[in-house]
Each structure stands twice: as structure tokens, then as C-alpha cells.
Design an enzyme around this catalytic site. Structure first.
Site, mmCIF file in Angstrom:
data_model
loop_
_atom_site.group_PDB
_atom_site.id
_atom_site.type_symbol
_atom_site.label_atom_id
_atom_site.label_comp_id
_atom_site.label_asym_id
_atom_site.label_seq_id
_atom_site.Cartn_x
_atom_site.Cartn_y
_atom_site.Cartn_z
ATOM 1 C CE LYS A 262 -23.794 21.736 -63.320
ATOM 2 N NZ LYS A 262 -24.084 21.702 -64.759
ATOM 3 C CD GLU B 198 -12.887 34.208 -63.602
ATOM 4 O OE1 GLU B 198 -13.212 35.159 -64.348
ATOM 5 O OE2 GLU B 198 -11.844 34.216 -62.931
ATOM 6 C CB CYS C 68 -16.065 34.926 -71.350
ATOM 7 S SG CYS C 68 -14.412 34.310 -71.046
ATOM 8 C CD GLU D 21 -21.636 37.384 -72.714
ATOM 9 O OE1 GLU D 21 -22.477 37.021 -71.878
ATOM 10 O OE2 GLU D 21 -20.454 37.011 -72.699
HETATM 11 P P1 NAD Z 1 -24.814 29.322 -67.677
HETATM 12 O O1 NAD Z 1 -24.725 30.300 -66.563
HETATM 13 O O2 NAD Z 1 -26.119 29.079 -68.312
HETATM 14 O O3 NAD Z 1 -24.299 27.884 -67.213
HETATM 15 C C1 NAD Z 1 -23.007 27.689 -66.663
HETATM 16 C C2 NAD Z 1 -23.024 26.448 -65.788
HETATM 17 O O4 NAD Z 1 -23.876 26.682 -64.668
HETATM 18 C C3 NAD Z 1 -23.579 25.194 -66.462
HETATM 19 O O5 NAD Z 1 -22.807 24.080 -66.037
HETATM 20 C C4 NAD Z 1 -24.997 25.112 -65.927
HETATM 21 O O6 NAD Z 1 -25.518 23.792 -65.920
HETATM 22 C C5 NAD Z 1 -24.817 25.617 -64.511
HETATM 23 N N1 NAD Z 1 -26.022 26.195 -63.901
HETATM 24 C C6 NAD Z 1 -27.127 26.689 -64.505
HETATM 25 N N2 NAD Z 1 -27.990 27.175 -63.595
HETATM 26 C C7 NAD Z 1 -27.408 26.991 -62.374
HETATM 27 C C8 NAD Z 1 -27.792 27.313 -61.041
HETATM 28 N N3 NAD Z 1 -28.937 27.921 -60.770
HETATM 29 N N4 NAD Z 1 -26.946 26.987 -60.039
HETATM 30 C C9 NAD Z 1 -25.758 26.410 -60.290
HETATM 31 N N5 NAD Z 1 -25.337 26.084 -61.551
HETATM 32 C C10 NAD Z 1 -26.158 26.381 -62.567
HETATM 33 O O7 NAD Z 1 -23.725 29.809 -68.728
HETATM 34 P P2 NAD Z 1 -23.402 29.186 -70.158
HETATM 35 O O8 NAD Z 1 -24.512 29.585 -71.092
HETATM 36 O O9 NAD Z 1 -23.036 27.754 -69.997
HETATM 37 O O10 NAD Z 1 -22.059 29.966 -70.547
HETATM 38 C C11 NAD Z 1 -22.053 31.179 -71.248
HETATM 39 C C12 NAD Z 1 -21.760 32.341 -70.329
HETATM 40 O O11 NAD Z 1 -20.566 32.083 -69.591
HETATM 41 C C13 NAD Z 1 -21.509 33.642 -71.054
HETATM 42 O O12 NAD Z 1 -22.136 34.696 -70.369
HETATM 43 C C14 NAD Z 1 -19.988 33.825 -70.971
HETATM 44 O O13 NAD Z 1 -19.536 35.150 -71.072
HETATM 45 C C15 NAD Z 1 -19.711 33.221 -69.644
HETATM 46 N N6 NAD Z 1 -18.321 32.797 -69.551
HETATM 47 C C16 NAD Z 1 -17.485 33.464 -68.705
HETATM 48 C C17 NAD Z 1 -16.141 33.116 -68.634
HETATM 49 C C18 NAD Z 1 -15.191 33.829 -67.733
HETATM 50 O O14 NAD Z 1 -14.120 33.285 -67.481
HETATM 51 N N7 NAD Z 1 -15.512 35.001 -67.225
HETATM 52 C C19 NAD Z 1 -15.673 32.078 -69.424
HETATM 53 C C20 NAD Z 1 -16.552 31.426 -70.272
HETATM 54 C C21 NAD Z 1 -17.885 31.777 -70.312
#
Ligand code: NAD
Length: 473
Positions: free
Chosen positions: A172, A245, A279, A376
């Protein structure tokens, strides 16, 4: 012939599938809806999982060489369509064309490189009495959930090792950036057997439906720490294996011996590439007081000369913030900084359109406790902080709930290595940053998650050891 400009459909059981509902996809450079993606229903999720479970039975038994071959072909197909995918990427994600193309090309290459990896087999005894080996077997159906900042690359980080290991997957993408991933799903229908990789898109309900679905053996999640906690809670109910992650608030430490002109450009892009939506971007920059003013002035000069705008326009280096939710978050942090009379230095002008543009902003030596340092930002706002004592600054760098990556800048590599050993992060860069590879494990400490992606450790997160004891007769 795949049409990259319309007809975005899901891939379920090897076929293109539409949905009753649709979600709007917005171009962040204009703030306008330019496409729609299917809004997967609960029944369609059930179909995808059922098809993946069925496909697992045959896929896990195929020789790894055959699976590897198909994954390498999948990489080639992505590379062949990189120009069309990159154009679409800029429209949905906002990143300028060159960086968009780099992500697509890297994703194709990543599949090919990972396809060459092989899990180990350990023999503990081979005597007249018995033979004992430990091999690694796949887990089942993987639930893969990706974010919007590197939507294609971070999805492929999951697809490549999981499928090579013999698992099947339902993937997804983020509702903010579903299109390239959906098109890749369609492109791979001709290569992968039905059910091996399904790609579904949907709104905010779809993620929780997936993580609580009993048909998955493992969840591989990349996103925010806040969502990661919810995913873990949901996974606990039926003990799914889990890799998280999550977010980071990465510190870089600049020692007094650096050549400011030499490091400034690298430090700038380590903080602001992809409009800081990385990230592992530098999010707190600690600079020794003896070089602080010189480095700040150099970074400001680069910021003034760096074009921020619509990624499809020539000369644009940094695009908009990817979505309104994140834009509002970054604006809120800036409002808080202004309300607390912090000194903000802005770079080049931004377009005054409905797009989600924020100027590159350097925050000049804010207090350690300010929100802009503690949180962040995930947007182009970089706090620069002065230090005089190295042990004190290492403590300040480590004093964070996160532990994703960090960087040290110095001409003295031995001293930088000594500091690196004290950093509480999964990755440390010395005189470089943002360098990640398929053969090297990547993961966060503390609230940045657990488990790793990439490297042999990352491949084995999609497998379980199986010890076999054979009595010699
Ligand atoms: P997010 O947590 O809002 O969403 C990530 C994914 O999770 C999306 O596909 C979203 O639809 C889904 N999602 C949302 N709520 C959910 C739930 N309750 N259950 C299951 N899935 C759910 O994050 P974002 O805003 O898309 O991404 C930004 C964040 O991701 C930042 O904090 C960044 O640091 C982090 N990030 C981490 C890494 C890493 O490798 N550590 C890499 C990239 C981004």
C-alpha cells in the site's frame, strides 16, 4: 501499452482492478487535484490477501534463482519506463524531474542488486552421527506500507528482499503518492505470477484494515513514529512479525577543523535535499563556535541561490512540501519559532501560488529546548546551534527520543570515528551523508523503530531460521 497519465488501477491477483470509490491525488506544486486513485474496499483487501496466500504456496517452492531472475526482469521494466514514471513522480510527489528520475532509476537498480543476494545456510555439525543445518525460510504474506517522501524507493526496499526470500506481498503506497506505485504494479503483472505482488490504494482506513488483517504473517512499515506505535499495537493482536522504520531528528556535528567552503554545499543538501523530506536528513546542525558564523553565512548564500519552485520547471532545485497536512505542520513550527522571537533567515523567494511552498529557512542558534530543535520538522527548516565543548555536544546530539542517523564533519577521521562510536543512531556518516546501499543494513535505534532494511540482516527480516537435525542411519 501502459498509459501513465490516466486509468490508475490496483493490481490484485495479477489483474488490473478499479474500485467503487476514488481518492483525489493533488499536485503539490499547484494545490490542485490532477488524478484519482482507487479507494480499496475491505472485500478487495480480502481478495488481495487470499490471492497472496494462494500464490505463496507455489512461490516459496520455486528455486531462488528463478525468483531472482523475475525480480531482475522487474528491475529492467522499471528502468525501461523510467522517463514516464519520473514525469508522473514529479506531478504527484513534487520533486524536480532530475531527482524524480534518480529515484525511479535507483529503484530499478535496487531490484537487480538485491536479486543477487542469497540467504546463508549454517552447518553446525556434519559427523558420522548426525548432520545439523540451519536454513532460512519465508514467512508468508507480507503487508507493506510506504510513506510519501520516497514513495517508490521505500516500497522497493520491501518488495525486493521479501519476494526474493519467497514471500508474497500486498503493498500500500501513501494516499498522497499512490500513482507511480500503482503503475509499477501494472507493469509487473506481465512478469510476476498472479498474487505474488498486489498493489492497493485507499484512504486513511486502509492501513488499519491491513495491519489488523489476520492473513498477514509480517508487517513492514515505513512512516512516522506516531503511526508506527499504532501499527505495533495492531500487529500484537495476532503476533505478526514486524519491522518499523520510523521518524528521525538527525544531528550533524561540525568540528572546528573543517574547510567551510568545502563542506557547506554537502551539508546544505544533506539538510535540504527533497525539501528536507528525508527521514535521514540533517535536522539539527551543531557547529563549533569558531566556524559557526562562516558556515552560517555560506549556507545562507547557497539558500539564496537555490531555486524553489514547481519541479516540472527547468532550473528548479527544490520542490514544494508534498502535502497540505505536512505543509501546515511546518508552518506551525515556523509560527512557534516567530512567536518565540527566534532568528529566521530565509533563502530564495518562493512562488506565490496555491502550491505548498515554504522558503528554505535557517534558524540562527535557537535554544536547545525550542520546538524547532526538539521536533522532526520534515520540511526546509534547519536549526543551527553553536557549541564549544565536544563531549557536551555529543550529549546534546544524543538527547533525543530518536536515533536514526547522524553525521560528523572533520578533517581528523580518527577523532570523527571516536565521536561516531558515541552516537546513539543506526547510521553514522563521516564527511558525507544520505548514502545508503542495498548491501548495508539500515534501521533506527530508540523511537526511530526496530528491525532493519537492506543488507543480509534486512533480507533475513523476511525469513525465519529453520534448524534441521538429521540422524545418520
Ligand atoms: P505516516 O505515518 O503518516 O504514514 C505512513 C503510511 O502509513 C502511509 O501509507 C499511511 O497511509 C499509513 N498509515 C497511516 N495511519 C495508519 C495506521 N493507523 N495504520 C496503518 N497504516 C497507517 O507517515 P508519512 O507522513 O507518510 O511519512 C513521514 C514520516 O515517515 C516521517 O516521520 C519520516 O521520518 C518517516 N520516514 C521514515 C523512514 C525510515 O526509513 N526510517 C523513511 C521515510 C520516512
Amino acid at each position: 501499452m501502459t498509459d501513465f497519465d490516466r486509468n490508475y488501477s490496483m493490481t490484485i491477483d495479477g489483474k488490473s482492478v478499479s474500485a467503487k470509490g476514488q481518492i483525489d491525488v493533488i499536485n503539490p506544486a499547484t494545490g490542485e487535484v490532477f488524478a484519482q486513485a482507487p479507494d480499496c474496499s475491505r472485500e478487495q483487501l480480502d481478495d488481495a490477501v487470499a490471492s497472496a496466500r494462494l500464490a505463496f504456496k507455489a512461490w516459496k517452492l520455486r528455486p531462488i534463482e528463478e525468483r531472482a531472475d523475475l525480480l531482475a526482469k522487474a528491475g529492467d521494466v522499471i528502468l525501461q519506463h523510467s522517463a514516464e514514471l519520473a514525469r508522473l513522480f514529479t506531478k504527484e510527489q513534487g520533486r524536480p524531474t532530475e531527482g524524480a528520475a534518480a529515484e525511479i532509476m535507483m529503484s530499478g537498480q535496487w531490484l537487480k542488486m538485491v536479486s543477487q543476494m542469497r540467504p546463508p545456510v549454517h552447518i553446525s555439525e556434519d559427523s558420522d552421527a548426525q548432520f545439523i543445518e540451519t536454513r532460512y525460510v519465508p514467512l508468508g504474506v507480507v503487508c507493506a506500507i510506504a510513506p510519501w517522501n520516497f514513495p517508490v524507493n521505500l516500497a522497493i526496499w520491501k518488495v525486493a528482499p521479501a519476494l526474493l526470500a519467497g514471500n508474497t506481498m500486498v503493498l500500500k503506497p501513501s494516499p498522497f503518492t499512490p500513482l507511480c506505485t500503482l503503475k509499477i504494479g501494472e507493469l509487473l503483472q506481465d512478469i510476476l505470477p498472479p498474487g505474488v505482488l498486489s498493489v492497493i490504494s485507499g484512504g486513511d482506513e486502509l492501513g488499519p484494515w491491513m495491519t489488523s488483517h489476520p492473513g498477514f504473517a509480517k508487517i513492514s512499515f515505513t512512516g512516522s513514529t506516531e503511526t508506527g506505535k499504532k501499527v505495533m499495537e495492531s500487529a500484537a493482536r495476532d503476533l505478526k512479525a514486524l519491522t518499523l522504520e520510523l521518524g528521525g531528528n538527525d544531528a550533524a556535528i561540525v568540528l572546528p577543523d573543517v574547510d567551510v567552503d568545502e563542506v557547506a554545499q554537502k551539508i546544505f543538501f544533506g539538510a535540504f535535499a527533497n525539501t528536507s523530506q528525508i527521514c535521514v536528513a540533517t535536522k539539527r546542525l551543531y557547529v563549533h563556535e569558531s566556524v559557526y558564523d562562516a558556515l552560517r553565512d555560506r549556507l545562507v548564500a547557497i539558500a539564496k541561490a537555490t531555486k524553489v519552485g514547481d519541479g516540472s520547471e527547468q532550473g528548479t532545485v527544490l520542490g514544494p512540501i508534498q502535502n497540505k497536512r505536512q505543509f501546515d505542520r511546518v508552518m506551525n513550527l515556523l509560527d512557534d519559532a516567530r512567536a518565540n522571537n527566534l532568528t529566521l533567515i530565509e533563502g530564495a523567494d518562493i512562488p506565490h501560488t496555491k502550491g505548498y511552498f515554504v522558503p528554505v529557512t535557517i534558524v540562527d542558534n535557537p535554544p536547545e529546548v525550542s520546538r524547532v530543535v526538539q521536533e522532526e520538522a520534515f520540511g526546509p527548516v534547519l536549526p543551527m546551534l553553536k557549541y564549544s565543548d565536544i563531549d557536551d555536544v555529543i550529549d546534546r546530539a544524543n538527547d533525543s527520543e530518536y536515533g536514526l542517523a547522524g553525521a560528523v564533519w572533520s578533517k581528523n577521521t580518527d577523532e570523527a570515528m571516536r565521536i561516531a562510536r558515541k552516537m546513539e543512531t543506526g547510521t553514522v556518516w563521516i564527511n558525507q551523508n544520505l548514502n545508503l546501499r542495498p548491501d548495508t543494513p539500515f534501521g533506527g535505534h530508540k523511537a526511530s523503530g526496530f528491525g532493519v532494511e537492506n543488507g543480509m540482516e534486512g533480507l533475513l527480516e523476511f525469513m525465519a531460521p529453520q534448524a534441521v537435525y538429521v540422524a545418520k542411519v
